[in-house]
Scaffold this active site. Structure first.
Site, PDB file in Angstrom:
ATOM      1  N   LEU A   1     -15.387  -1.517   3.784  1.00 16.34           N
ATOM      2  CA  LEU A   1     -16.823  -1.338   3.664  1.00 16.34           C
ATOM      3  C   LEU A   1     -17.208  -0.005   4.287  1.00 16.34           C
ATOM      4  CD1 LEU A   1     -18.377  -4.877   4.174  1.00 16.34           C
ATOM      5  CD2 LEU A   1     -18.655  -3.404   2.219  1.00 16.34           C
TER       6      LEU A   1
ATOM      7  N   GLY B   1      -8.752   5.504  -5.879  1.00  6.57           N
ATOM      8  CA  GLY B   1      -7.822   5.991  -6.892  1.00  6.57           C
ATOM      9  C   GLY B   1      -6.505   5.267  -6.720  1.00  6.57           C
TER      10      GLY B   1
ATOM     11  N   ALA C   1     -18.262   4.009   2.856  1.00  4.28           N
ATOM     12  CA  ALA C   1     -18.510   4.820   1.656  1.00  4.28           C
ATOM     13  C   ALA C   1     -17.587   6.035   1.631  1.00  4.28           C
ATOM     14  CB  ALA C   1     -19.960   5.257   1.636  1.00  4.28           C
TER      15      ALA C   1
ATOM     16  N   ARG D   1       0.859  -1.179   0.000  1.00  8.57           N
ATOM     17  CA  ARG D   1       0.000   0.000   0.000  1.00  8.57           C
ATOM     18  C   ARG D   1       0.893   1.227   0.000  1.00  8.57           C
ATOM     19  NH1 ARG D   1      -2.676  -1.082   5.541  1.00  8.57           N
ATOM     20  NH2 ARG D   1      -0.528  -1.779   5.783  1.00  8.57           N
TER      21      ARG D   1
ATOM     22  N   LYS E   1      -4.680   9.262  -1.541  1.00  9.00           N
ATOM     23  CA  LYS E   1      -4.894   8.906  -0.139  1.00  9.00           C
ATOM     24  C   LYS E   1      -3.819   9.623   0.677  1.00  9.00           C
ATOM     25  CE  LYS E   1      -2.282   4.683   0.369  1.00  9.00           C
ATOM     26  NZ  LYS E   1      -2.366   3.279   0.672  1.00  9.00           N
TER      27      LYS E   1
ATOM     28  N   ARG F   1      -2.107   9.784  -9.015  1.00  9.31           N
ATOM     29  CA  ARG F   1      -2.621   8.994 -10.136  1.00  9.31           C
ATOM     30  C   ARG F   1      -4.055   8.533  -9.856  1.00  9.31           C
ATOM     31  NH1 ARG F   1       2.460   5.030 -11.240  1.00  9.31           N
ATOM     32  NH2 ARG F   1       2.836   5.399  -9.034  1.00  9.31           N
TER      33      ARG F   1
ATOM     34  N   CYS G   1      -2.858   1.573  -8.598  1.00  6.90           N
ATOM     35  CA  CYS G   1      -3.153   0.145  -8.749  1.00  6.90           C
ATOM     36  C   CYS G   1      -4.613  -0.180  -9.017  1.00  6.90           C
ATOM     37  CB  CYS G   1      -2.671  -0.607  -7.520  1.00  6.90           C
ATOM     38  SG  CYS G   1      -0.880  -0.686  -7.461  1.00  6.90           S
TER      39      CYS G   1
HETATM   40  C1  UDX Z   1      -3.644  -1.060  -3.064  1.00  7.04           C
HETATM   41  C2  UDX Z   1      -3.738  -2.365  -2.260  1.00  7.04           C
HETATM   42  O1  UDX Z   1      -4.251  -2.103  -0.969  1.00  7.04           O
HETATM   43  C3  UDX Z   1      -2.397  -3.029  -2.198  1.00  7.04           C
HETATM   44  O2  UDX Z   1      -2.491  -4.255  -1.504  1.00  7.04           O
HETATM   45  C4  UDX Z   1      -1.939  -3.274  -3.619  1.00  7.04           C
HETATM   46  O3  UDX Z   1      -0.726  -3.923  -3.687  1.00  7.04           O
HETATM   47  C5  UDX Z   1      -1.866  -1.966  -4.365  1.00  7.04           C
HETATM   48  O4  UDX Z   1      -3.123  -1.336  -4.343  1.00  7.04           O
HETATM   49  P1  UDX Z   1      -2.961   1.412  -2.518  1.00  7.04           P
HETATM   50  O5  UDX Z   1      -3.410   1.755  -3.896  1.00  7.04           O
HETATM   51  O6  UDX Z   1      -1.715   1.994  -2.008  1.00  7.04           O
HETATM   52  O7  UDX Z   1      -2.844  -0.157  -2.361  1.00  7.04           O
HETATM   53  O8  UDX Z   1      -4.094   1.903  -1.529  1.00  7.04           O
HETATM   54  P2  UDX Z   1      -5.301   1.504  -0.613  1.00  7.04           P
HETATM   55  O9  UDX Z   1      -4.988   1.967   0.738  1.00  7.04           O
HETATM   56  O10 UDX Z   1      -5.741   0.112  -0.765  1.00  7.04           O
HETATM   57  O11 UDX Z   1      -6.407   2.499  -1.182  1.00  7.04           O
HETATM   58  C6  UDX Z   1      -6.767   2.519  -2.553  1.00  7.04           C
HETATM   59  C7  UDX Z   1      -7.826   3.564  -2.796  1.00  7.04           C
HETATM   60  O12 UDX Z   1      -9.055   3.149  -2.229  1.00  7.04           O
HETATM   61  C8  UDX Z   1      -7.545   4.937  -2.199  1.00  7.04           C
HETATM   62  O13 UDX Z   1      -7.934   5.937  -3.129  1.00  7.04           O
HETATM   63  C9  UDX Z   1      -8.410   4.980  -0.980  1.00  7.04           C
HETATM   64  O14 UDX Z   1      -8.770   6.281  -0.613  1.00  7.04           O
HETATM   65  C10 UDX Z   1      -9.597   4.183  -1.453  1.00  7.04           C
HETATM   66  N1  UDX Z   1     -10.375   3.611  -0.338  1.00  7.04           N
HETATM   67  C11 UDX Z   1      -9.794   2.741   0.526  1.00  7.04           C
HETATM   68  C12 UDX Z   1     -11.701   3.949  -0.208  1.00  7.04           C
HETATM   69  O15 UDX Z   1     -12.241   4.728  -1.011  1.00  7.04           O
HETATM   70  N2  UDX Z   1     -12.422   3.395   0.809  1.00  7.04           N
HETATM   71  C13 UDX Z   1     -11.887   2.542   1.690  1.00  7.04           C
HETATM   72  O16 UDX Z   1     -12.603   2.099   2.573  1.00  7.04           O
HETATM   73  C14 UDX Z   1     -10.522   2.194   1.552  1.00  7.04           C
HETATM   74  C1  UDX Z   2       4.531  -0.668 -10.156  1.00 11.77           C
HETATM   75  C2  UDX Z   2       4.407  -1.955 -10.946  1.00 11.77           C
HETATM   76  O1  UDX Z   2       5.429  -2.115 -11.806  1.00 11.77           O
HETATM   77  C3  UDX Z   2       3.066  -2.070 -11.531  1.00 11.77           C
HETATM   78  O2  UDX Z   2       2.921  -3.178 -12.336  1.00 11.77           O
HETATM   79  C4  UDX Z   2       2.178  -2.190 -10.346  1.00 11.77           C
HETATM   80  O3  UDX Z   2       0.881  -2.519 -10.709  1.00 11.77           O
HETATM   81  C5  UDX Z   2       2.191  -0.892  -9.605  1.00 11.77           C
HETATM   82  O4  UDX Z   2       3.464  -0.572  -9.220  1.00 11.77           O
HETATM   83  P1  UDX Z   2       5.334   1.704 -10.281  1.00 11.77           P
HETATM   84  O5  UDX Z   2       6.384   1.252  -9.344  1.00 11.77           O
HETATM   85  O6  UDX Z   2       4.313   2.650  -9.781  1.00 11.77           O
HETATM   86  O7  UDX Z   2       4.581   0.444 -10.875  1.00 11.77           O
HETATM   87  O8  UDX Z   2       5.977   2.148 -11.634  1.00 11.77           O
HETATM   88  P2  UDX Z   2       6.455   3.503 -12.201  1.00 11.77           P
HETATM   89  O9  UDX Z   2       6.314   4.577 -11.196  1.00 11.77           O
HETATM   90  O10 UDX Z   2       5.862   3.610 -13.555  1.00 11.77           O
HETATM   91  O11 UDX Z   2       8.014   3.258 -12.311  1.00 11.77           O
HETATM   92  C6  UDX Z   2       8.618   2.417 -13.167  1.00 11.77           C
HETATM   93  C7  UDX Z   2      10.098   2.805 -13.274  1.00 11.77           C
HETATM   94  O12 UDX Z   2      10.703   1.927 -14.185  1.00 11.77           O
HETATM   95  C8  UDX Z   2      10.346   4.224 -13.759  1.00 11.77           C
HETATM   96  O13 UDX Z   2      11.236   4.857 -12.903  1.00 11.77           O
HETATM   97  C9  UDX Z   2      10.969   4.022 -15.146  1.00 11.77           C
HETATM   98  O14 UDX Z   2      11.917   4.993 -15.469  1.00 11.77           O
HETATM   99  C10 UDX Z   2      11.588   2.659 -15.021  1.00 11.77           C
HETATM  100  N1  UDX Z   2      11.726   1.942 -16.281  1.00 11.77           N
HETATM  101  C11 UDX Z   2      10.667   1.745 -17.077  1.00 11.77           C
HETATM  102  C12 UDX Z   2      12.955   1.410 -16.616  1.00 11.77           C
HETATM  103  O15 UDX Z   2      13.932   1.586 -15.914  1.00 11.77           O
HETATM  104  N2  UDX Z   2      13.068   0.681 -17.760  1.00 11.77           N
HETATM  105  C13 UDX Z   2      12.035   0.482 -18.605  1.00 11.77           C
HETATM  106  O16 UDX Z   2      12.207  -0.177 -19.633  1.00 11.77           O
HETATM  107  C14 UDX Z   2      10.791   1.034 -18.247  1.00 11.77           C
END
Ligand code: UDX
Ligand code: UDX
Length: 451
Positions: A268, A275, A270, A158, A338, A345, A278
């Site tokens: 659970l 966002g 609202a 997370r 968050k 993103r 992931c």
């Molecule tokens: C998520 C997963 O939790 C993690 O296990 C996975 O590897 C990557 O995606 P992350 O995106 O960092 O992690 O955030 P998370 O804390 O799960 O929240 C995701 C989004 O859901 C946030 O925008 C958060 O505000 C929203 N959210 C979360 C809600 O709208 N309601 C909730 O009750 C909980």
């Molecule tokens: C990651 C995971 O890779 C994605 O699949 C998962 O679902 C969410 O988290 P993230 O770490 O957020 O993505 O990726 P991003 O912030 O896009 O960073 C990727 C990095 O790889 C960048 O710094 C980019 O410069 C680098 N990159 C990309 C390389 O070094 N070589 C490449 O060919 C492409």
């Protein structure tokens, strides 16, 4: 072990730094020299609690270096972890970075002696590792899988808690091509003995990651759908409904006669929608993949549709109250998707800002760390400005919408809203404030799932 990590975004950097802190010798590779230089200067290119201290520590100990030179990094390590981005674009997952990373690694393996494991950590749709990645590696290296190892080891990090989640994983899923690949990957996690290791095949590992994210996203959309029904009926508070529902012992078991209130229960609740880097992209990718396989996934599609509509519902509620938003000053409290991250993103704040601007409002975005990232998303606009100081934003505002529950914002007192704002109306997009206290102070309170 000697490990190279390709791609140092959120996932790659956290992985590299945490594995180095466990004693592995890590080389982080990124195409962007600027990122590499920052890492080597002990500066984290991303904001993630605890990461910079740990980074500094492992660099000082000589356990981690960063480079743009993939060839020497792969040559000098036993395992390469691929953690490049896998964005969603043109209606499906974009695997081009995975393809190029696999090809570059394969080209090096051609000249490398000794056993090497390639592990995909990026989130990829099922069959990516055992078909696409495997084929590219074989073609570019001239070797057969088995001569080198192949694994898929999804992350469950997370944002904002990524270091903690890496160090204390719920489970370590290792999809392995064969026994040797599995044994090698197991050694990477030797020091994480408290966490269960789950061995599966490559495509099951990929599916576990998607299923986990889609389940959590679906629970959020389900809560948001129920919130709409509550609003339509009137005089029902979705918060009370969901709190009572989650006391069911299957969500909230009693251990030694104590309710344990698992974190899962918070899904659970609202709010203004999910966002992040992931959930939105992974749920879309799973839906597109399922369609491609000939099964239109009803529930997953509904999860996305509910989520896309949710931010605009907050604007509709505000419109009902104000009549028009034209030239009204609206403070958007929180821009990151968050708290504890500067990541914007797919943040609901972006849809909310867009929706407010379309209604000709004057918008002021407030955030402690995510303003610069948000600025990049919107063209220069006379109706949109920013402040890191919430007091400045609330001053003379016609309404405020709480989007991100940053600790400093949820501590703002009803009286402060009342004193600073022109028309004290608060839309609570996270249901963190107390309605009665706000009304007692003379602030109109609009909460998701409550009329
Ligand atoms: C998520 C997963 O939790 C993690 O296990 C996975 O590897 C990557 O995606 P992350 O995106 O960092 O992690 O955030 P998370 O804390 O799960 O929240 C995701 C989004 O859901 C946030 O925008 C958060 O505000 C929203 N959210 C979360 C809600 O709208 N309601 C909730 O009750 C909980
Ligand atoms: C990651 C995971 O890779 C994605 O699949 C998962 O679902 C969410 O988290 P993230 O770490 O957020 O993505 O990726 P991003 O912030 O896009 O960073 C990727 C990095 O790889 C960048 O710094 C980019 O410069 C680098 N990159 C990309 C390389 O070094 N070589 C490449 O060919 C492409």
């Amino acid at each position: 072990m000697k490990i190279s990590v390709i791609g140092t975004g959120y996932v790659g950097l956290v992985t590299g730094v945490c594995l180095a802190s466990k004693g592995h010798q890590v080389i982080c590779i990124d195409k962007q020299a600027e990122i590499v230089n920052k890492i080597n200067s002990k500066i984290s290119p991303i904001y993630e609690p605890g990461l910079e201290d740990l980074l500094s520590n492992v660099i000082e100990k000589g356990k981690l270096v960063a480079t743009t030179d993939l060839k020497s990094a792969v040559m000098n390590t036993d395992i390469s972890i691929i953690s490049v981005g896998t964005p969603f674009g043109d209606g499906k997952i974009d695997l081009r970075y995975i393809e190029s990373a696999a090809k570059e690694i394969g080209n090096v393996l051609k000249q490398k002696n000794g056993y090497h494991v390639i592990c995909v950590k990026s989130t990829v749709i099922p069959t990516t590792t055992d078909t696409l990645v495997k084929n590219i590696l074989e073609d570019s290296s001239g070797k057969k899988t088995g001569d080198f190892g192949l694994a898929m080891n999804p992350e469950f990090l997370r944002e904002g808690k990524a270091v903690e989640d890496f160090m204390y994983p719920d489970r370590i899923v290792i999809g392995a091509y064969d026994q040797e690949s599995f044994e090698t990957m197991k050694k990477v996690y030797e020091d994480f003995f408290d966490s269960p290791i789950i061995r599966v095949n490559l495509r099951t590992a990929e599916m576990i990651k998607y299923t986990a994210n889609a389940l959590l996203a679906t629970l959020i959309s389900y809560s948001n759908e129920v919130s709409v029904i509550c609003e339509k009926v009137g005089n029902i508070d979705v918060k009370e409904v969901l709190e009572a529902v989650t006391l069911d012992k299957r969500f909230n078991p009693r251990v030694n006669n104590q309710l344990i209130n698992p974190g899962m229960v918070s899904y659970l609740r609202a709010g203004c929608g999910f966002g992040g880097s992931c959930f939105p992209k992974d749920v879309q990718a799973l839906s597109a993949f399922s369609n491609e396989m000939g099964y239109p996934p009803f529930m997953i599609q509904a999860t996305l549709e509910i989520n896309n509509a949710q931010p605009y519902r907050l604007i509709e509620r505000l419109l009902e109250s104000l009549g028009t938003l034209e030239n009204k000053k609206i403070a958007v409290l929180g821009l990151s998707f968050k708290p504890e991250t500067d990541d914007i993103r797919e943040s609901p704040s972006l849809a909310i800002i867009k929706g407010l601007l379309a209604k000709k409002a004057k918008v002021i975005g407030v955030d402690p760390v995510a303003i610069d990232n948000t600025k990049k998303k919107f063209p220069q606009n006379d109706s949109l400005y920013y402040s890191a100081d919430y007091k400045n934003a609330l001053k003379d505002a016609d309404a405020a919408i709480l989007v991100t529950q940053w600790p400093d914002y949820i501590k703002i007192s009803p009286q402060e809203f009342k004193d600073l704002m022109k028309v004290p109306i608060l839309v609570d997009g996270r249901r963190v404030f107390n309605k009665s206290a706000f009304e007692a102070a003379g602030v109109q309170y609009i909460g998701v799932g409550l009329t």
